[in-house]
Every structure is written in C-alpha cells, then in structure tokens.
Design a protein around this motif. Structure first.
Motif, PDB file in Angstrom:
ATOM      1  N   LEU A  43       1.142  -0.573   0.532  1.00 34.03           N
ATOM      2  CA  LEU A  43       0.167   0.009   0.072  1.00 34.03           C
ATOM      3  C   LEU A  43       0.535   1.357  -0.089  1.00 34.03           C
ATOM      4  O   LEU A  43       0.403   2.386  -0.783  1.00 34.03           O
ATOM      5  N   ALA A  44       1.697   1.521   0.794  1.00 31.36           N
ATOM      6  CA  ALA A  44       2.765   2.351   1.110  1.00 31.36           C
ATOM      7  C   ALA A  44       3.598   2.643  -0.078  1.00 31.36           C
ATOM      8  O   ALA A  44       3.366   4.162  -1.362  1.00 31.36           O
ATOM      9  N   GLY A  47       0.164   3.302  -3.319  1.00 30.59           N
ATOM     10  CA  GLY A  47      -0.950   3.574  -2.849  1.00 30.59           C
ATOM     11  C   GLY A  47      -0.418   5.560  -3.315  1.00 30.59           C
ATOM     12  O   GLY A  47      -1.838   6.189  -3.529  1.00 30.59           O
ATOM     13  N   GLY A  48       0.749   5.997  -3.756  1.00 28.27           N
ATOM     14  CA  GLY A  48       0.772   7.307  -3.839  1.00 28.27           C
ATOM     15  C   GLY A  48       0.553   8.612  -3.248  1.00 28.27           C
ATOM     16  O   GLY A  48       1.534   9.558  -3.028  1.00 28.27           O
ATOM     17  N   ALA A  49       0.203   7.710  -1.477  1.00 24.84           N
ATOM     18  CA  ALA A  49       0.391   8.972  -0.553  1.00 24.84           C
ATOM     19  C   ALA A  49       2.336   9.234   0.107  1.00 24.84           C
ATOM     20  O   ALA A  49       2.141  10.500   0.366  1.00 24.84           O
ATOM     21  N   LEU A  50       2.935   8.882  -0.198  1.00 25.30           N
ATOM     22  CA  LEU A  50       4.115   9.204  -0.585  1.00 25.30           C
ATOM     23  C   LEU A  50       4.285   9.642  -1.475  1.00 25.30           C
ATOM     24  O   LEU A  50       6.163   9.784  -1.159  1.00 25.30           O
ATOM     25  N   ASP A  51       3.818   9.407  -2.718  1.00 23.67           N
ATOM     26  CA  ASP A  51       5.019   9.598  -3.421  1.00 23.67           C
ATOM     27  C   ASP A  51       5.600  11.489  -3.810  1.00 23.67           C
ATOM     28  O   ASP A  51       6.443  11.312  -4.184  1.00 23.67           O
TER      29      ASP A  51
END
Length: 68
Positions: A43-44, A47-51
């Motif tokens: 997920l990390a 998921g794109g949240a940390l891009d």
C-alpha cells in the motif's frame, strides 16, 4: 492450562515442512482484521500517499554525521 497439549502441538508444527508451516500460518491468521506487513508495504509503495518524497531534495550524503 494443558501444557502437554501445547508441547505436542509445537513438536508437530516443527516436524512440518516449510511449505506446510506456511500454509498453517496462512490458515491461522487469514481472518485477522488488520493488514499484514506485506500488505502495508504494498500500500505504501503503490498507494501514492508518499510520492511527494520523490520530489524532496537529497539533503544528506554518506559523508554526513559520524560513523557508527
């Protein structure tokens, strides 16, 4: 507490092959209500949240700090 039963189960589990132990683990923990470490890692990663971190400047180098 039935320690004899627990000891017997441990012996049986240790006698299983790695594949059988993995299958047993999967069946025992398949209905866990929280995601596994592998699922969280995926997920990390996807998921794109940390891009946004890709755009961060590299402010540290291997020469920073002191050797451990």
């Amino acid at each position: 507490m039935n320690t004899q039963l627990v000891d017997t189960l441990v012996q049986i589990i240790r006698s299983l092959s790695a594949t059988e132990q993995a299958l047993l683990e999967k069946q025992l923990f398949s209905d866990v209500s929280h995601p596994s470490t592998l699922e969280l890692m995926h997920l990390a990663e996807k998921g794109g949240a940390l891009d946004f971190l890709y755009d961060e400047p590299d402010i540290y180098t291997t020469e920073d700090g002191e050797p451990v």
